[in-house]
Design a protein around this motif. Structure first.
Motif, short mmCIF file in Angstrom:
data_model
loop_
_atom_site.label_atom_id
_atom_site.label_comp_id
_atom_site.label_asym_id
_atom_site.label_seq_id
_atom_site.Cartn_x
_atom_site.Cartn_y
_atom_site.Cartn_z
N LYS A 1 0.83 -1.21 0.00
CA LYS A 1 0.00 0.00 0.00
C LYS A 1 0.87 1.26 0.00
N ILE A 2 1.90 1.30 0.79
CA ILE A 2 2.80 2.46 0.85
C ILE A 2 3.45 2.71 -0.50
N LYS A 3 3.81 1.62 -1.17
CA LYS A 3 4.49 1.71 -2.47
C LYS A 3 3.64 2.43 -3.51
N GLN A 4 2.33 2.41 -3.33
CA GLN A 4 1.41 3.05 -4.29
C GLN A 4 1.34 4.57 -4.12
N SER A 5 1.91 5.10 -3.04
CA SER A 5 1.81 6.53 -2.76
C SER A 5 2.73 7.35 -3.66
N SER A 6 2.18 8.43 -4.18
CA SER A 6 2.98 9.34 -5.01
C SER A 6 4.00 10.11 -4.16
N LEU A 7 3.86 10.04 -2.83
CA LEU A 7 4.77 10.73 -1.93
C LEU A 7 6.05 9.94 -1.68
N VAL A 8 6.06 8.68 -2.10
CA VAL A 8 7.13 7.77 -1.71
C VAL A 8 8.12 7.52 -2.84
N LYS A 9 9.38 7.67 -2.51
CA LYS A 9 10.46 7.44 -3.47
C LYS A 9 11.03 6.02 -3.33
#
Length: 422
Positions: A18-26
């Motif tokens: 789920k975190i990987k889908q965030s546009s905030l995450v590199k």
């Protein structure tokens, strides 16, 4: 942002996914991770309880936010350690994590702040505990400390209760976790899990889920860490959710504050819906496993902002959106679990699940060995699927699970059936 997820189970794979889908995450790191997280994050072979090494990883990689999956590092004080180095981390301090780390602490906290729960007594002496069980009828006997979800005995009669005390305090089945036992009245009703984000002041609840603790169909057999879960739960109405937030979760936060503790992170209330209303069975200081798997499948919102807000104290600005579909997680376990089991069996069929677009396989006890995925734990996979309703989600999850094989695999065939009956 760079995010570190600590843990190696199905909950952590679902969080990484789920975190990987965030546009905030590199970039996402997972320590230690499993065969599932390896394909979508950078696994780092460090135990979730090796706090000094985890701190070094976070500092070396300039991690912006750490998310703690399991309860053990929280109870050991990982939040205190990371915060002392100026790092942002999601979870309660060691003192706040006592809400899960000591059932006696949690029960005393609830009693002091009028939070509805079962009547109870705490014992440090084995013979006194056994004497209390005599003539008392159905009770629940709990090891006071952490026991990976297995230190709870739901007893129908005096003999079962005395045997439970002997296992916990005599045989020391759960080690030092059994120095004390909590013996409480056995509540009747249906169990529901409500998880919530909190920054110490605000509560932002997730959707409810229902876990299945017993090893075998029909809720029979020994308690496990969880054999499956589904969300939403038809019996848990929006009115009940509001009641739990107001009568249970907020009083606990305020009670902690009165004792000089700011509880931040995830607050998990395990509830029994009794004829007298919701009562607390237990609190956990982290996300549930396997409840996290269907919840992550259903969450429409980006999960990173609420996680970040828990650490920063800015939760009041946020809301959560949910997909209308239902989700069901079926845990596939190693033969013998929750007792002794073998590791190292080759798993086949995971790639075939891709033919079911509604399904996702979350890894738990797995690792890559010689290019093959093999079993490496008791709960091996959390096969999770969406559906237009619970019944369709059940069908999709079991269609996916039936494609996967390894020697002695077993799983319950009735996950979610309670909701269909409703």
């Amino acid at each position: 942002m760079k995010i570190l997820v600590i843990g190696g189970g199905g909950r952590e794979h679902a969080l990484v996914w789920k975190i990987k889908q965030s546009s905030l995450v590199k970039e996402v790191f997972c320590a230690p991770g499993n065969a599932g997280t390896e394909s979508i994050a950078r696994n780092i072979a460090v135990s979730a309880t090796d706090l000094d090494s985890l701190l070094a990883i976070a500092l070396e990689n300039r991690v912006d936010l750490t998310v703690v999956g399991p309860e053990q590092p929280l109870a050991m004080g990982i939040v205190d350690l990371f915060q002392s180095q100026g790092l942002k981390i999601v979870g309660p301090t060691a003192k706040a994590a006592l809400i899960e780390g000591s059932k006696a602490f949690a029960k005393d906290l609830m009693k002091a702040h009028n939070v509805p729960t079962a009547d109870f007594e705490v014992f440090e002496d084995k013979e006194a505990a056994k004497a209390y069980c005599k003539g008392r009828g159905p009770v629940v006997v709990k090891a006071d400390g952490l026991a990976a979800g297995k230190g709870v005995f739901v007893c129908s009669n005096e003999a079962e209760a005395i045997d439970a005390v002997e296992q916990i305090m005599g045989a020391k089945t759960f080690g030092d976790s059994g120095k004390q036992v909590v013996i409480e009245e056995r509540l009747e009703g249906q169990e529901v899990s409500l998880l919530a984000f909190t920054d110490g002041h605000m509560i932002l609840p997730l959707e409810a889920a229902q876990d299945h603790k017993a090893a075998f169909d029909g809720d029979t057999g020994p308690n496990t860490g969880g054999m499956g879960a589904y969300s939403p739960t038809p019996i848990f109405t929006p009115e009940l959710k509001d009641e739990v937030v107001e009568r249970i979760m907020l009083p606990v936060l305020r009670g902690m504050q009165k004792e000089g503790v700011l509880y931040k992170g995830i607050l998990y209330a395990g509830l029994m819906l009794t004829a007298d209303g919701p009562k607390v069975l237990e609190f956990n200081c982290r996300m549930g496993d396997p409840e996290t798997q269907p919840l992550m499948m259903r969450m429409k919102s980006d999960i990173v902002p609420p996680l970040k807000a828990c650490a920063e104290g800015t939760l009041e600005k946020l809301t959560l959106e949910w997909k209308p579909e239902a989700a069901v997680c079926v845990v596939m376990a190693a033969g013998g679990y929750p007792g002794s089991y073998e590791k190292g069996h080759a798993i086949t069929g995971i790639e075939q699940v891709a033919s079911i677009p509604e399904a996702q396989v979350f890894h738990a006890g797995t690792k890559v060995d010689g290019g093959h995925i093999v079993t490496n734990g008791g709960r091996v996979l959390g096969v999770t699927a969406l559906g237009a309703d619970i019944e369709q989600a059940i069908n999709n999850a079991y269609r996916a699970a039936d494609k996967i094989r390894w020697e002695s695999a077993h799983f319950r065939r009735d996950i979610g059936k309670k909701a269909v009956k409703k």
